[in-house]
Design a protein around this motif. Sequence first.
Motif, PDB file in Angstrom:
ATOM      1  N   ALA A  83       0.852  -1.192   0.000  1.00  0.00           N
ATOM      2  CA  ALA A  83       0.000   0.000   0.000  1.00  0.00           C
ATOM      3  C   ALA A  83       0.887   1.241   0.000  1.00  0.00           C
ATOM      4  CB  ALA A  83      -0.901  -0.005   1.229  1.00  0.00           C
ATOM      5  N   VAL A  84       0.549   2.217  -0.815  1.00  0.00           N
ATOM      6  CA  VAL A  84       1.335   3.447  -0.925  1.00  0.00           C
ATOM      7  C   VAL A  84       0.551   4.610  -0.320  1.00  0.00           C
ATOM      8  CG1 VAL A  84       2.383   5.097  -2.522  1.00  0.00           C
ATOM      9  CG2 VAL A  84       2.564   2.636  -2.970  1.00  0.00           C
ATOM     10  N   ASP A  85       1.152   5.252   0.654  1.00  0.00           N
ATOM     11  CA  ASP A  85       0.515   6.402   1.313  1.00  0.00           C
ATOM     12  C   ASP A  85       0.733   7.644   0.461  1.00  0.00           C
ATOM     13  OD1 ASP A  85      -0.190   4.686   3.360  1.00  0.00           O
ATOM     14  OD2 ASP A  85       1.546   5.198   4.593  1.00  0.00           O
ATOM     15  N   TYR A  86       0.024   7.687  -0.645  1.00  0.00           N
ATOM     16  CA  TYR A  86       0.240   8.693  -1.675  1.00  0.00           C
ATOM     17  C   TYR A  86       0.080  10.115  -1.132  1.00  0.00           C
ATOM     18  CZ  TYR A  86      -0.549  11.389  -5.944  1.00  0.00           C
ATOM     19  OH  TYR A  86      -0.481  12.333  -6.930  1.00  0.00           O
ATOM     20  N   ALA A  87       1.064  10.942  -1.432  1.00  0.00           N
ATOM     21  CA  ALA A  87       1.100  12.372  -1.088  1.00  0.00           C
ATOM     22  C   ALA A  87       1.277  12.623   0.403  1.00  0.00           C
ATOM     23  CB  ALA A  87      -0.138  13.104  -1.600  1.00  0.00           C
ATOM     24  N   GLY A  88       1.258  11.558   1.220  1.00  0.00           N
ATOM     25  CA  GLY A  88       1.406  11.704   2.662  1.00  0.00           C
ATOM     26  C   GLY A  88       0.182  11.280   3.447  1.00  0.00           C
ATOM     27  N   GLN A  89      -0.843  10.787   2.738  1.00  0.00           N
ATOM     28  CA  GLN A  89      -2.069  10.346   3.397  1.00  0.00           C
ATOM     29  C   GLN A  89      -2.054   8.823   3.590  1.00  0.00           C
ATOM     30  OE1 GLN A  89      -6.898  10.730   3.170  1.00  0.00           O
ATOM     31  NE2 GLN A  89      -5.752  11.330   1.351  1.00  0.00           N
ATOM     32  N   PRO A  90      -2.149   8.354   4.833  1.00  0.00           N
ATOM     33  CA  PRO A  90      -2.182   6.908   5.042  1.00  0.00           C
ATOM     34  C   PRO A  90      -3.377   6.259   4.352  1.00  0.00           C
ATOM     35  CG  PRO A  90      -1.711   8.033   7.101  1.00  0.00           C
ATOM     36  CD  PRO A  90      -2.107   9.093   6.108  1.00  0.00           C
ATOM     37  N   CYS A  91      -3.133   5.087   3.799  1.00  0.00           N
ATOM     38  CA  CYS A  91      -4.204   4.299   3.187  1.00  0.00           C
ATOM     39  C   CYS A  91      -5.198   3.815   4.249  1.00  0.00           C
ATOM     40  CB  CYS A  91      -3.614   3.079   2.480  1.00  0.00           C
ATOM     41  SG  CYS A  91      -2.627   3.459   1.027  1.00  0.00           S
ATOM     42  N   ALA A  94       3.744  -1.548   3.765  1.00  0.00           N
ATOM     43  CA  ALA A  94       3.463  -0.122   3.586  1.00  0.00           C
ATOM     44  C   ALA A  94       4.626   0.569   2.906  1.00  0.00           C
ATOM     45  CB  ALA A  94       3.178   0.543   4.928  1.00  0.00           C
ATOM     46  N   ASP A  95       4.351   1.233   1.803  1.00  0.00           N
ATOM     47  CA  ASP A  95       5.277   2.182   1.216  1.00  0.00           C
ATOM     48  C   ASP A  95       4.855   3.550   1.735  1.00  0.00           C
ATOM     49  OD1 ASP A  95       6.576   4.066  -0.340  1.00  0.00           O
ATOM     50  OD2 ASP A  95       6.353   2.969  -2.221  1.00  0.00           O
ATOM     51  N   ALA A  96       5.489   3.948   2.831  1.00  0.00           N
ATOM     52  CA  ALA A  96       5.161   5.220   3.485  1.00  0.00           C
ATOM     53  C   ALA A  96       6.240   6.257   3.211  1.00  0.00           C
ATOM     54  CB  ALA A  96       4.984   5.008   4.986  1.00  0.00           C
ATOM     55  N   CYS A  97       6.866   6.158   2.044  1.00  0.00           N
ATOM     56  CA  CYS A  97       7.931   7.099   1.693  1.00  0.00           C
ATOM     57  C   CYS A  97       7.429   8.541   1.628  1.00  0.00           C
ATOM     58  CB  CYS A  97       8.576   6.677   0.381  1.00  0.00           C
ATOM     59  SG  CYS A  97       9.540   5.148   0.508  1.00  0.00           S
ATOM     60  N   GLY A 136       2.605  10.896   9.528  1.00  0.00           N
ATOM     61  CA  GLY A 136       1.166  10.737   9.363  1.00  0.00           C
ATOM     62  C   GLY A 136       0.605   9.701  10.326  1.00  0.00           C
ATOM     63  N   ALA A 137      -0.717   9.622  10.393  1.00  0.00           N
ATOM     64  CA  ALA A 137      -1.370   8.668  11.281  1.00  0.00           C
ATOM     65  C   ALA A 137      -2.775   8.388  10.768  1.00  0.00           C
ATOM     66  CB  ALA A 137      -1.435   9.209  12.713  1.00  0.00           C
ATOM     67  N   ASP A 138      -3.315   7.252  11.176  1.00  0.00           N
ATOM     68  CA  ASP A 138      -4.693   6.890  10.855  1.00  0.00           C
ATOM     69  C   ASP A 138      -5.383   6.455  12.134  1.00  0.00           C
ATOM     70  OD1 ASP A 138      -7.013   6.268   9.481  1.00  0.00           O
ATOM     71  OD2 ASP A 138      -6.380   4.232   9.000  1.00  0.00           O
ATOM     72  N   LYS A 139      -6.426   7.177  12.492  1.00  0.00           N
ATOM     73  CA  LYS A 139      -7.170   6.901  13.732  1.00  0.00           C
ATOM     74  C   LYS A 139      -6.223   6.866  14.939  1.00  0.00           C
ATOM     75  CE  LYS A 139     -10.584   4.056  11.248  1.00  0.00           C
ATOM     76  NZ  LYS A 139      -9.815   3.862   9.994  1.00  0.00           N
ATOM     77  N   GLY A 140      -5.263   7.773  14.950  1.00  0.00           N
ATOM     78  CA  GLY A 140      -4.319   7.874  16.058  1.00  0.00           C
ATOM     79  C   GLY A 140      -3.161   6.896  16.003  1.00  0.00           C
ATOM     80  N   ARG A 141      -3.149   6.002  15.023  1.00  0.00           N
ATOM     81  CA  ARG A 141      -2.053   5.021  14.898  1.00  0.00           C
ATOM     82  C   ARG A 141      -1.023   5.567  13.920  1.00  0.00           C
ATOM     83  NH1 ARG A 141      -5.537   0.190  12.665  1.00  0.00           N
ATOM     84  NH2 ARG A 141      -6.260   1.997  11.445  1.00  0.00           N
ATOM     85  N   PRO A 142       0.227   5.728  14.371  1.00  0.00           N
ATOM     86  CA  PRO A 142       1.215   6.366  13.495  1.00  0.00           C
ATOM     87  C   PRO A 142       1.646   5.484  12.335  1.00  0.00           C
ATOM     88  CG  PRO A 142       2.236   5.654  15.543  1.00  0.00           C
ATOM     89  CD  PRO A 142       0.766   5.428  15.709  1.00  0.00           C
ATOM     90  N   VAL A 143       1.978   6.145  11.231  1.00  0.00           N
ATOM     91  CA  VAL A 143       2.626   5.453  10.125  1.00  0.00           C
ATOM     92  C   VAL A 143       3.891   4.790  10.682  1.00  0.00           C
ATOM     93  CG1 VAL A 143       3.997   5.892   8.050  1.00  0.00           C
ATOM     94  CG2 VAL A 143       1.713   6.899   8.292  1.00  0.00           C
TER      95      VAL A 143
END
Length: 378
Positions: free
Chosen positions: A124-132, A150-153, A158-165
Amino acid sequence: MIPYARQSIDEDDIRAVADVLRSDWLTTGPVVPAFEEAVARFAGAAHGVAVSSGTAALHAMCHVLGVGPGDEVLVPAITFAATANAVLYCGAAPVFVDVDPDTLLMDPADLARKATPRAKAAIAVDYAGQPCDYDALAAVCRPRGITLLADACHALGGADKGRPVGTLAAMTALSFHPVKHIATGEGGMALTGDAETAKRLTRFRSHGIDADARERERLGSWHYAMVELGCNYRLSDINCALGLSQLAKLPAFLARRREIAAFYDAAFAAVPGVAPLAVRPGVSHAYHLYVVRLAADVDRGAVFNALRAAGVGTNVHYIPVHLHPYYRERLGTGPGLCPAAEAAYERILSLPMFPGLTDAQAAQVVDALAEAVKSRHG
């Protein structure tokens, strides 16, 4: 010319690098593990393994997962080519998944459609800085025995529901290229919660050898053993010193990126023909890129040229990977494979986004784009 992105380097960064240049170790020294531990701690991961690039991190992750000939790895069509290239490096086949048209993140429904019994992993790619939407992607992957990476390059911080990338997938790749959130010159890191996986990543980055030079020095031993075929993906103390200094400024960098994004969001709400990408509920966006979609009747090429002429650097991220000549020739991919990604590519532009962008420059970007769009309908 206002660049679309650039690094932010200060005297503290320069001093940190100079200190290493005066030390006994330029590579595989004590600054590397210090940087690994600091990034992992920031990202909420148990282990970090520094490597020479984000691409190297992706390759290392695929390798330690055992990806190889006969396997498929699902990747989004909208990403930098490195995501899919890492799969090819391991002898496996990338399978291109379409994206959500509003966010350009991997579409869980298309992932489910394209997952075959040969699928070993999905990146999964966190495109532009937004977590999938990792919960939705995991719901597809888990029952099929597919490992979610995760491709979090784009997404450090960033984070999703409080969980960090860094905590959202089995392994996570980061990039420290100068246009990313922190710079090491070139560099990357693989994050994992598993100690044995971290050990294997570390071994792979250094030719598959079980002990590096600093470890042999510590043990007073010359002996080493190559136990698998690895790569030279090491990151030097020089790079890591810069990264450590940059990491201290990362919260401020992130805050400024979000401030700029909020300004753009508000400004473009009043500009017909320009629409920022959607942001998922519950997401903390890291804004590596700020991407807008132009209306279908706007000539993007003309807008691109007009912005350049007005002193505003812009770019397009990305040409769908399956449309690159290499992939067309090697895998037989082409138009029609991922319709949402292909349609989005024709309309997207990346606008200047970096911590050093001033308020006046951001306003200049808005005015230039508004004028270009107003006068250049197709």
